[in-house]
Design a protein around this motif. Structure first.
Motif, PDB file in Angstrom:
ATOM      1  N   SER A 115      -3.409  -4.817  -3.314  1.00 41.99           N
ATOM      2  CA  SER A 115      -3.091  -5.199  -2.349  1.00 41.99           C
ATOM      3  C   SER A 115      -4.451  -4.660  -1.067  1.00 41.99           C
ATOM      4  N   HIS A 118      -2.466  -2.920   4.898  1.00 40.46           N
ATOM      5  CA  HIS A 118      -2.084  -3.368   5.545  1.00 40.46           C
ATOM      6  C   HIS A 118      -2.110  -3.140   7.056  1.00 40.46           C
ATOM      7  N   GLU A 124       4.261   3.241   2.907  1.00 41.05           N
ATOM      8  CA  GLU A 124       5.498   3.313   2.005  1.00 41.05           C
ATOM      9  C   GLU A 124       6.420   4.066   1.444  1.00 41.05           C
ATOM     10  N   HIS A 158      -4.522  -0.432  -1.949  1.00 38.01           N
ATOM     11  CA  HIS A 158      -3.993  -0.285  -2.508  1.00 38.01           C
ATOM     12  C   HIS A 158      -3.028  -1.010  -4.414  1.00 38.01           C
ATOM     13  N   TYR A 160      -0.455  -1.967  -7.460  1.00 38.14           N
ATOM     14  CA  TYR A 160       0.893  -1.638  -7.992  1.00 38.14           C
ATOM     15  C   TYR A 160       0.737  -2.238  -9.516  1.00 38.14           C
TER      16      TYR A 160
END
Ligand code: MN
Length: 182
Positions: A115, A118, A124, A158, A160
């Motif tokens: 990502s 943001h 988060e 970042h 995941y």
């Protein structure tokens, strides 16, 4: 249905701000052509594009994926899929008092999702419900097992990923900075 909701929300917020497609393109760094295609439902945005739009409009992600007023067909609790890889449910919609929203994500074996940063100040929280997860933060991957948690600054790139052979389920709370939304 998701494309229709996103298209309606994008048109709504753009007209609320009196932004032309060109102005919206400047604010979001998403091309004018792509924004037009999304509004006309000729193109399904990727999650990365949707985050860019949310960031440019200074709105939470759920502002774009939940219907404006039709509560009866809210996506709350229903599975949403993006790019055939990232699947999630909205557990709590954005709450303007708490300035947070919460998702349950499912990552299939081998799936990696990166990502962009943001909005500034976004934090988060990750809570692994089952399986194994790795979070990319500050230039490195951090392994997490079922029951483990991580809080990180999400106003930088970042990621995941699930390198295991089993599906991973994790909860994700997104905290937006209070000053921007109140
Ligand atoms: Mn994120």
């Amino acid at each position: 249905m998701l494309d229709e909701i996103i298209a309606t929300n994008l048109k709504h917020y753009r007209s609320e701000r009196c932004w032309s497609l060109g102005q919206a393109a400047l604010e979001t760094s998403v091309s004018k052509a792509m924004l037009g295609q999304i509004e006309r439902r000729e193109s399904s945005p990727t999650i990365a594009t949707l985050w860019k739009i949310a960031k440019g409009f200074k709105l939470p992600l759920t502002a774009f994926i939940e219907p404006q007023c039709a509560v009866d067909h809210s996506l709350l609790g229903k599975q949403i899929a993006f790019d055939n890889a990232l699947r999630f449910k909205v557990l709590f919609s954005f709450d303007p008092l708490l300035c947070s929203e919460m998702f349950a994500h499912q990552l299939a074996p081998g799936v990696e999702h990166l990502s962009n940063a943001h909005q500034q100040g976004v934090i988060e929280d990750i809570i692994v419900i089952s399986g194994e997860l790795e979070i990319f933060d500050q230039g490195g991957w951090h392994p997490l097992k079922s029951g483990e948690t991580l809080r990180f600054n999400a106003d930088q790139p970042h990621g995941y990923r699930n390198l295991s052979a089993k599906e991973t389920i994790f909860h994700n709370i997104i905290h937006y900075p209070k000053k921007s939304y109140q």
